[in-house]
Structures are given as structure tokens and as C-alpha cells.
Write a protein that holds these residues in place. Structure first.
Motif, PDB file in Angstrom:
ATOM      1  N   PHE A 196       0.758  -1.012   0.018  1.00 22.36           N
ATOM      2  CA  PHE A 196      -0.108  -0.161   0.013  1.00 22.36           C
ATOM      3  C   PHE A 196       1.075   1.376  -0.033  1.00 22.36           C
ATOM      4  O   PHE A 196       0.499   2.315  -0.592  1.00 22.36           O
ATOM      5  CB  PHE A 196      -1.003  -0.122   1.122  1.00 22.36           C
ATOM      6  CG  PHE A 196      -2.085   1.140   1.418  1.00 22.36           C
ATOM      7  CD1 PHE A 196      -2.958   1.333   0.717  1.00 22.36           C
ATOM      8  CD2 PHE A 196      -1.484   1.924   2.407  1.00 22.36           C
ATOM      9  CE1 PHE A 196      -3.869   2.262   0.740  1.00 22.36           C
ATOM     10  CE2 PHE A 196      -2.562   3.230   2.466  1.00 22.36           C
ATOM     11  CZ  PHE A 196      -3.467   3.327   1.760  1.00 22.36           C
ATOM     12  N   GLN A 197       2.115   1.093   0.663  1.00 25.46           N
ATOM     13  CA  GLN A 197       3.110   2.324   0.726  1.00 25.46           C
ATOM     14  C   GLN A 197       3.922   2.332  -0.536  1.00 25.46           C
ATOM     15  O   GLN A 197       4.770   3.313  -0.573  1.00 25.46           O
ATOM     16  CB  GLN A 197       3.829   2.422   2.053  1.00 25.46           C
ATOM     17  CG  GLN A 197       2.843   2.336   3.157  1.00 25.46           C
ATOM     18  CD  GLN A 197       2.258   3.435   3.657  1.00 25.46           C
ATOM     19  OE1 GLN A 197       2.771   4.743   3.029  1.00 25.46           O
ATOM     20  NE2 GLN A 197       1.287   3.786   4.446  1.00 25.46           N
ATOM     21  N   GLY A 198       4.041   1.376  -1.164  1.00 30.37           N
ATOM     22  CA  GLY A 198       4.895   1.284  -2.308  1.00 30.37           C
ATOM     23  C   GLY A 198       6.325   0.897  -1.899  1.00 30.37           C
ATOM     24  O   GLY A 198       7.293   1.398  -2.565  1.00 30.37           O
ATOM     25  N   TRP A 199       6.393   0.072  -0.770  1.00 28.16           N
ATOM     26  CA  TRP A 199       7.754  -0.212   0.000  1.00 28.16           C
ATOM     27  C   TRP A 199       8.225  -1.635  -0.673  1.00 28.16           C
ATOM     28  O   TRP A 199       7.180  -2.322  -1.285  1.00 28.16           O
ATOM     29  CB  TRP A 199       7.746  -0.344   1.408  1.00 28.16           C
ATOM     30  CG  TRP A 199       7.628   0.988   2.137  1.00 28.16           C
ATOM     31  CD1 TRP A 199       7.607   2.233   1.537  1.00 28.16           C
ATOM     32  CD2 TRP A 199       6.818   1.306   3.291  1.00 28.16           C
ATOM     33  NE1 TRP A 199       7.251   3.240   2.375  1.00 28.16           N
ATOM     34  CE2 TRP A 199       6.837   2.695   3.469  1.00 28.16           C
ATOM     35  CE3 TRP A 199       6.378   0.264   4.402  1.00 28.16           C
ATOM     36  CZ2 TRP A 199       6.293   3.170   4.646  1.00 28.16           C
ATOM     37  CZ3 TRP A 199       5.828   0.944   5.622  1.00 28.16           C
ATOM     38  CH2 TRP A 199       5.808   2.407   5.552  1.00 28.16           C
ATOM     39  N   GLY A 200       9.301  -1.954  -0.644  1.00 29.97           N
ATOM     40  CA  GLY A 200       9.617  -3.235  -0.708  1.00 29.97           C
ATOM     41  C   GLY A 200       9.354  -4.158   0.286  1.00 29.97           C
ATOM     42  O   GLY A 200       9.632  -3.852   1.376  1.00 29.97           O
ATOM     43  N   PHE A 201       9.283  -5.531   0.131  1.00 34.78           N
ATOM     44  CA  PHE A 201       8.977  -6.376   1.378  1.00 34.78           C
ATOM     45  C   PHE A 201       9.623  -7.930   0.795  1.00 34.78           C
ATOM     46  O   PHE A 201       9.154  -8.424  -0.198  1.00 34.78           O
ATOM     47  CB  PHE A 201       7.275  -6.535   1.467  1.00 34.78           C
ATOM     48  CG  PHE A 201       6.913  -7.410   2.828  1.00 34.78           C
ATOM     49  CD1 PHE A 201       6.886  -6.697   3.943  1.00 34.78           C
ATOM     50  CD2 PHE A 201       7.031  -8.624   2.951  1.00 34.78           C
ATOM     51  CE1 PHE A 201       6.386  -7.265   4.931  1.00 34.78           C
ATOM     52  CE2 PHE A 201       6.778  -9.424   3.738  1.00 34.78           C
ATOM     53  CZ  PHE A 201       6.487  -8.712   5.089  1.00 34.78           C
ATOM     54  N   ASP A 202      10.825  -8.073   1.513  1.00 33.49           N
ATOM     55  CA  ASP A 202      11.460  -9.535   1.207  1.00 33.49           C
ATOM     56  C   ASP A 202      11.496 -10.257   2.501  1.00 33.49           C
ATOM     57  O   ASP A 202      11.924  -9.854   3.618  1.00 33.49           O
ATOM     58  CB  ASP A 202      12.909  -9.145   0.795  1.00 33.49           C
ATOM     59  CG  ASP A 202      12.968  -8.191  -0.677  1.00 33.49           C
ATOM     60  OD1 ASP A 202      12.076  -8.543  -1.317  1.00 33.49           O
ATOM     61  OD2 ASP A 202      13.778  -7.297  -0.542  1.00 33.49           O
ATOM     62  N   VAL A 203      11.001 -11.438   2.393  1.00 29.65           N
ATOM     63  CA  VAL A 203      10.793 -12.412   3.445  1.00 29.65           C
ATOM     64  C   VAL A 203      12.110 -12.903   3.832  1.00 29.65           C
ATOM     65  O   VAL A 203      12.850 -13.339   2.801  1.00 29.65           O
ATOM     66  CB  VAL A 203       9.646 -13.572   3.246  1.00 29.65           C
ATOM     67  CG1 VAL A 203       9.513 -14.515   4.242  1.00 29.65           C
ATOM     68  CG2 VAL A 203       8.192 -12.980   2.875  1.00 29.65           C
ATOM     69  N   LEU A 204      12.569 -12.700   4.939  1.00 29.00           N
ATOM     70  CA  LEU A 204      13.974 -13.421   5.456  1.00 29.00           C
ATOM     71  C   LEU A 204      13.829 -14.757   5.973  1.00 29.00           C
ATOM     72  O   LEU A 204      14.592 -15.778   5.892  1.00 29.00           O
ATOM     73  CB  LEU A 204      14.729 -12.357   6.207  1.00 29.00           C
ATOM     74  CG  LEU A 204      14.779 -10.926   5.709  1.00 29.00           C
ATOM     75  CD1 LEU A 204      15.430  -9.918   7.068  1.00 29.00           C
ATOM     76  CD2 LEU A 204      15.576 -11.022   4.347  1.00 29.00           C
ATOM     77  N   GLU A 205      12.960 -14.869   7.202  1.00 22.39           N
ATOM     78  CA  GLU A 205      12.618 -16.011   7.568  1.00 22.39           C
ATOM     79  C   GLU A 205      11.000 -16.434   7.844  1.00 22.39           C
ATOM     80  O   GLU A 205      10.199 -15.493   7.791  1.00 22.39           O
ATOM     81  CB  GLU A 205      13.091 -16.061   9.147  1.00 22.39           C
ATOM     82  CG  GLU A 205      14.649 -15.879   9.320  1.00 22.39           C
ATOM     83  CD  GLU A 205      14.694 -15.656  10.837  1.00 22.39           C
ATOM     84  OE1 GLU A 205      15.330 -16.735  11.503  1.00 22.39           O
ATOM     85  OE2 GLU A 205      14.826 -14.499  11.452  1.00 22.39           O
TER      86      GLU A 205
END
Length: 420
Positions: free
Chosen positions: A195-204
Motif C-alpha cells: 500500500f505504501q509502495g515499499w519493498g517487502f522481502d521475506v527473510l525467515e
């Protein structure tokens, strides 16, 4: 500060305290840290209007003190003293105070102009009254802009506010229901990042047997991501009838959220000799590479004992990079907390870290409400809140504005106490 301010309920309609996202041009006071005070009453919290803040004598007194300090620094810089530490300090302070003092002086001029314009509204000439009304409206608009700018300049800049972050969620009390709720909250933050236009990368990502989540972490990158997310740290409580409940009874479960600023290589470095890196075979669900190759990586920071592990990727190299990112965020967060503790003793940069038991927020499904206990703000439509869009953004804005207001009040009232 001896006096504890009474707190009444936060209202988003009174959002005029600080322009959301406006960064100060330069710190106008000492290194105060923006924060919410968990020790204060959370029965209600009200965001004061710009006019209410400027009506406080403590704010006016603080501005006078800053202007007096500006004049002293100006005299020191203009003196014939030789170059030295005192002169460099005076120049730095002058540079920091200039934006605040210039706006405070312009505000006094505009307030005087406004008073003079009011007198012209009594003129018998209709054309003159119309011109006076236009002048008054323009003057009032500039006065409001100046007041907001002054309040913004009173809030010191924080290096961590411009950081990216590492988000960690962990299931708490409640067994499988807590794990199911943890999965929903993790999805909520992933949607909020989108929604904010951020990147989201799952680490664990450590799922439970029935689709819940034991623990997970993610790297979130984007403008003002840490600034908007830092108040999510703490214990979140859910009250609802679980899917696993056969008799329809209400259960209360919890999960914790940690929000760690992600430092850059320039701002924070780790000595490789302080690390012990271990490899092992990955476990759990994950395909053919599980239990067949030494792809999982465990890194121990020997001086502190902080541990970071990753087995998400098939590649040992990628798992090592991910584990290092998490380790750096944890160590950086520890360093920030140590620095904050030295200056403010029991005051913390974040509220509700893993070691604290206070519930910062409740999600009550039977009453269809989400309540943030720190500012007493309640929003209805719990399912809409968990979508991680407008309602979560509204709560985030309220928390940030109330935190900025508290910082301003602390600065001006602490300064008044010092004078006394």
C-alpha cells in the motif's frame, strides 16, 4: 519533568499539529528522541491543535530562550576570538537555530500585520473592507504555515527515521490460535508495505502445522518506512472465537512485533573476526534440498552472543547474506537502545519490545474494533484493519502525530523546568 499531563482520546480530525512526513530543516534543540511514553495514562489521548500548543506559555518561553541563545551564538561567531572548539560549537549552534529563529521572528511580524488588518475591516469603504479581508486571509494562512514549521523544527531529526527496517513477528500466548493470528498480522504488514509502495522481502518463515506462523522476519525498504512502522513494535492481542474452538468460547491470544532499523554499511560495521559462521542442513518443508545439502547458515556475534539463522534459500551464499542482514539489524537496534538508555534512562526509542509485557493494541473481533492502548484510539472494522491499508495508515498517522506532540511538550516543559 515533574508534572504528568492528562491524556484524552486521540482524534484524527485534529491533525493540524504537525504536517505528516515533514522533516525539520535542522534540529533546534538538544538530542531529544521522539517517543511515546508507555508510563502515562492511556485511557484517552488527545492531539492538541496548533493554536492550543501556541497558547502555552512554556512554548512562548522556549522560543524566547532559543532566540536569546541565537543572539549569544551570533555574538561569539562575530567576535575576534581565534579559531577553536568554542567557535566551531557556536557556528554549529547558530546554524541549527537559524531556521527556527527566523520563522519565529516572521511569525511576530505577521501577527502584528494581522492585528492591523483587523482594524481596516471597520472601514466605511466597501472596497477597502474587501481588500482587508483578502489581506487578512492571506496573513492568517501564512501564520498557520509558520506555526506548523516552528513546531516541526522543534522536533529533532533522527537518523534511524530514514532507515529501512527488519520486521520480526513471533507467536506468543495462545498456542495454534496465536500462530494463526501471527500469520494474519504478518500478511497485514506485507499488504501495508504494498500500500505504501515499499519493498517487502521475506527473510525467515516458520509456519505451524495448521497454516499459522511461529516466527517470521522480513526486510522492508522504502521512504519513511521505519518512521511509520516503529510504533508497531510490541505485544498485539487478539480476542475472538478461534477456528479450533468447538464450543464457541472467546479466547485471548498474543503475538509480538519487533521493528529494527536496518543500518547501511557506512553507518554501522561488523568486524568479521567477531563472527562464528556455521552451516547445517536445512530442516522442515522446502523441497529436495531439505536434509540433503548444508545450505542453512547460523551466524553468532561472539562479543554479544546475538544469533541469526537463515535456511530460506537453496544457496548457502544467499542464506549467509540474509542472516548477515538480520544480524546487522539486531546489533544496530541494540546500539541505539544503549545510547537512548544512557540519555533517558528508562525511556526507550521503541515501545513494547519483546521483553515488555504491555499490550499495545487489541483486535477484538466480537466488538469489531481495534484499540491502540497507548493513545486510546479505537477504529472499527477489524477485518478492514487487517487488510493493512487505509485504517492501518490512519492509526500510524495518529501515533506519529501524538509522539511528535509529546516530544514538543517534553522539550518546552523541560526547558522551563531548567530555568526555574
Amino acid at each position: 519533568m515533574s508534572r504528568v499531563r492528562a491524556i484524552t482520546r486521540a482524534a484524527l480530525t485534529q491533525r493540524g499539529v504537525i504536517r505528516h512526513g515533514a522533516a525539520p530543516e535542522a534540529p533546534a534543540n538538544g538530542a531529544h528522541v521522539r517517543r511515546l511514553h508507555g508510563s502515562r495514562s492511556a485511557l484517552a489521548a488527545r492531539i492538541l491543535s496548533v493554536e492550543e500548543l501556541f497558547s502555552r506559555s512554556s512554548l512562548q518561553g522556549h522560543l524566547r530562550r532559543m532566540e536569546a541563545e541565537y543572539e549569544r551564538s551570533l555574538q561569539r561567531v562575530g567576535s575576534a576570538q581565534p579559531e577553536g572548539e568554542d567557535l566551531r560549537s557556536a557556528r554549529a549552534r547558530l546554524s541549527a537555530l537559524t531556521p527556527l529563529v527566523l520563522r519565529a521572528r516572521e511569525l511576530r511580524v505577521k501577527l502584528k500585520e494581522s492585528e492591523e488588518t483587523e482594524a481596516l475591516l471597520q472601514d466605511g469603504d466597501p472596497d477597502m473592507r474587501d481588500l482587508a479581508e483578502m489581506e487578512r486571509d492571506a496573513c492568517q494562512g501564512r501564520i498557520q504555515d509558520l506555526k506548523r514549521a516552528i513546531l516541526s523544527l522543534l522536533i529533532p531529526a533522527e537518523e534511524s527515521d530514514m532507515s529501512d527496517l527488519v520486521l520480526e513477528v513471533t507467536a506468543g500466548v495462545g498456542g495454534q490460535e496465536a500462530m494463526l493470528f501471527t500469520a494474519e498480522v504478518f500478511d497485514m504488514y506485507q499488504n501495508f508495505a504494498t500500500f505504501q509502495g515499499w519493498g517487502f522481502d521475506v527473510l525467515e518463515y516458520m509456519p505451524s502445522e495448521i497454516g499459522g506462523l511461529r516466527h517470521a522476519s522480513a526486510s522492508i525498504c522504502g521512504p519513511l518506512s521505519f518512521k511509520k512502522m516503529k510504533f508497531e513494535a510490541g505485544v498485539h492481542r487478539v480476542q475472538r472465537v478461534p477456528k479450533t474452538e468447538k464450543q464457541g468460547r472467546m479466547h485471548t491470544s498474543t503475538m509480538t512485533v519487533a521493528v529494527l532499523p536496518q543500518p547501511t554499511e557506512i553507518s554501522f560495521t561488523i568486524n568479521p573476526r567477531d563472527l562464528r559462521i556455521e552451516t547445517k542442513r536445512a530442516s522442515g518443508a522446502g523441497g529436495q534440498h531439505v536434509n540433503t545439502t548444508d545450505s542453512a547458515v547460523r551466524i553468532v556475534h561472539l562479543p554479544t552472543g546475538v544469533v541469526s539463522e537463515c535456511q530460506q534459500e537453496r544457496s548457502q551464499l544467499k542464506n549467509k547474506e540474509t542472516a548477515m542482514k538480520v544480524l546487522r539489524a539486531r546489533l544496530y537496534s541494540m546500539r541505539l537502545e544503549e545510547e537512548t538508555s544512557k540519555r533517558y534512562q528508562t525511556r526507550k526509542l521503541q515501545i513494547g519490545t519483546k521483553g515488555r509485557s504491555e499490550k499495545i493494541r487489541t483486535y477484538n473481533f466480537s466488538q469489531d474494533r481495534v484499540t491502540d492502548h497507548r493513545i486510546g484510539k479505537t477504529l472499527h472494522n477489524v477485518h478492514g484493519f487487517l487488510l493493512g491499508e487505509e485504517l492501518l495508515e490512519e492509526m500510524s498517522v495518529s501515533l506519529l502525530e501524538f509522539s511528535e506532540q509529546e516530544t514538543i511538550l517534553d522539550i518546552i516543559e523541560d526547558g522551563a523546568s531548567d530555568v526555574k
